[in-house]
Design an enzyme around this catalytic site. Structure first.
Site, PDB file in Angstrom:
ATOM      1  N   HIS A 126      -2.134 -45.928  27.701  1.00  0.00           N
ATOM      2  CA  HIS A 126      -3.108 -46.027  28.782  1.00  0.00           C
ATOM      3  C   HIS A 126      -4.551 -46.285  28.365  1.00  0.00           C
ATOM      4  O   HIS A 126      -5.181 -47.171  28.928  1.00  0.00           O
ATOM      5  CB  HIS A 126      -3.083 -44.773  29.662  1.00  0.00           C
ATOM      6  CG  HIS A 126      -1.892 -44.668  30.547  1.00  0.00           C
ATOM      7  ND1 HIS A 126      -0.703 -44.132  30.113  1.00  0.00           N
ATOM      8  CD2 HIS A 126      -1.696 -45.020  31.834  1.00  0.00           C
ATOM      9  CE1 HIS A 126       0.177 -44.161  31.093  1.00  0.00           C
ATOM     10  NE2 HIS A 126      -0.395 -44.700  32.150  1.00  0.00           N
ATOM     11  N   HIS A 161      -0.781 -36.682  33.257  1.00  0.00           N
ATOM     12  CA  HIS A 161      -0.723 -38.146  33.264  1.00  0.00           C
ATOM     13  C   HIS A 161      -2.143 -38.730  33.265  1.00  0.00           C
ATOM     14  O   HIS A 161      -2.579 -39.418  34.188  1.00  0.00           O
ATOM     15  CB  HIS A 161       0.064 -38.653  34.460  1.00  0.00           C
ATOM     16  CG  HIS A 161       0.468 -40.100  34.341  1.00  0.00           C
ATOM     17  ND1 HIS A 161       1.772 -40.486  34.195  1.00  0.00           N
ATOM     18  CD2 HIS A 161      -0.256 -41.228  34.321  1.00  0.00           C
ATOM     19  CE1 HIS A 161       1.840 -41.810  34.107  1.00  0.00           C
ATOM     20  NE2 HIS A 161       0.602 -42.277  34.185  1.00  0.00           N
ATOM     21  N   HIS A 195      -6.360 -44.674  38.979  1.00  0.00           N
ATOM     22  CA  HIS A 195      -6.519 -45.195  37.624  1.00  0.00           C
ATOM     23  C   HIS A 195      -7.985 -45.591  37.405  1.00  0.00           C
ATOM     24  O   HIS A 195      -8.728 -45.844  38.347  1.00  0.00           O
ATOM     25  CB  HIS A 195      -5.635 -46.422  37.393  1.00  0.00           C
ATOM     26  CG  HIS A 195      -4.185 -46.098  37.213  1.00  0.00           C
ATOM     27  ND1 HIS A 195      -3.382 -45.699  38.250  1.00  0.00           N
ATOM     28  CD2 HIS A 195      -3.396 -46.104  36.101  1.00  0.00           C
ATOM     29  CE1 HIS A 195      -2.150 -45.476  37.802  1.00  0.00           C
ATOM     30  NE2 HIS A 195      -2.131 -45.717  36.505  1.00  0.00           N
TER      31      HIS A 195
END
Length: 374
Positions: free
Chosen positions: A41, A151, A230
């Site tokens: 990520h 996450h 995000h």
């Protein structure tokens, strides 16, 4: 991928992180430092010359004596030569047992993949309890160390106070953490934040600074928090000490801590916030996406980012338009992502492109001059 100030590119994959120029020539290629694993990520080339890697811990001993690998919940800071200078162990800093968002997530899209066979399904309190009583660990949505409770999908350095800003998808929260490993503020719905964390949740205000009426998961006046978001990026050109402008892509799953009556009611947003750190407030400065409806909805991935050269917001809705076979979990049509650029403050894009039958985690403009200068 992130373009560095010298024009080269840094990224990571698996157990490595690297730097290459635009022509593919290696500058360095390194294994993750010992005790860390599973990069994914985010790799932030920070203003202090260091790199912040979103990794996990290779070995943590639980209270029951079991040793586990953690999941997407550690930030390792390395210097230019690859030596670790600090780490942020989020399972020690935050509450890995906050389950409010976890229970509302669409289990068809909780990780890097999309499993249409689980679309619309959620976890119950009983599911969480049974999972916590088991020895089932790994990249699964759940609570506690060794599961995908956080996450974290972006990290951005704030040089004004030597802090980091993280995006935690499975907490639906953007969080600022200081060098002392203390939470400075939380941009997210208040529900489920306990103790000292409850006092760190930012209070929404309008453009005049007046409080906005909110429940613990929804607000009036068009304000909304981000949901499974995000790319929480600080806008360096507009921020100053004590005032943080930031962009985020609000994917929109579990909006309001629930699944909607119909999947077609889901939507995503690109959003800009202004955080007054002294007052503990947040203003929603700009948003786009709700008016585009479900066609623009991206359940996973995507990006929103400010670019100073054009005073613009670049937006990538990465998984918009995908459709699935519920029985097999397979794509029946690939995503058709949108790439847009907005002049600052405008609601209509100055540029809009749609790429057919493809996908990608993020997209961004590249500074070709910087890439080839050296």
């Amino acid at each position: 991928f992130r373009q560095n100030k010298d024009g080269a590119f840094t990224w990571g994959y698996g157990q490595r992180y690297v730097k290459y120029d635009l022509m593919g020539r290696e500058i360095w290629n390194r294994r993750l430092p010992i005790s860390y694993n599973d990069f994914s990520h985010s790799l932030d080339p920070a203003q202090n010359g260091h790199f912040f890697l979103r990794v996990a811990s290779s070995n943590v001993k639980l209270a029951n004596g079991q040793n586990v690998r953690t999941v997407r919940d550690v930030i390792a800071e390395v210097d230019h030569d690859g030596y670790v200078v600090d780490e942020f162990r989020l399972f020690d800093i935050l509450d890995p047992y906050r389950s409010d968002v976890i229970k509302a997530l669409d289990q068809g899209a909780v990780c890097l993949n999309i499993d249409a066979s689980k679309a619309g399904k959620t976890l119950s309190e009983e599911d969480i309890r049974k999972l916590n009583e088991s020895d089932h660990y790994g990249d699964i949505a759940g609570t506690g160390i060794g599961r995908n409770w956080a996450h974290v999908n972006s990290v951005d350095y704030d040089p004004t106070d030597d802090s980091i800003i993280i995006s935690s998808r499975h907490q639906s929260a953007i969080i600022k953490i200081g060098r002392d490993k203390k939470v400075k503020w939380i941009l997210g719905a208040p529900r489920g934040w306990k103790g000292e964390f409850a006092g760190k949740v930012l209070k929404p205000v309008d453009h005049q600074g007046k409080p906005i009426a909110c429940t613990d998961a929804t607000c009036e006046g068009g304000f909304d928090w981000t949901w499974t978001q995000h790319t929480a990026f600080r806008i360096d050109a507009k921020s100053k000490p004590g005032v943080v402008y930031l962009t985020a892509f609000d994917n929109g799953d579990a909006r309001g801590m629930e699944q909607p009556a119909l999947p077609e009611m889901k939507y995503s947003r690109a959003v800009v916030y202004k955080v007054d750190e002294k007052a503990g407030t947040v203003e929603q400065v700009w948003t786009f996406g709700e008016e585009r409806g479900h066609d623009w909805f991206s359940p996973v991935t995507s990006l929103t980012e400010y670019h100073a050269d054009k005073n613009s917001i670049f937006v990538y809705s990465a998984t918009a338009g995908a459709s699935f076979d519920i029985k097999t979990g397979a794509f029946t049509s690939a995503p058709n992502p949108y790439m847009m650029e907005f002049n600052w403050g405008e609601k209509e894009p100055a540029v809009e492109m749609r790429v057919e039958s493809t996908t990608g985690y993020q997209a961004m403009p590249i500074d070709l001059k910087a890439a080839f200068e050296k």
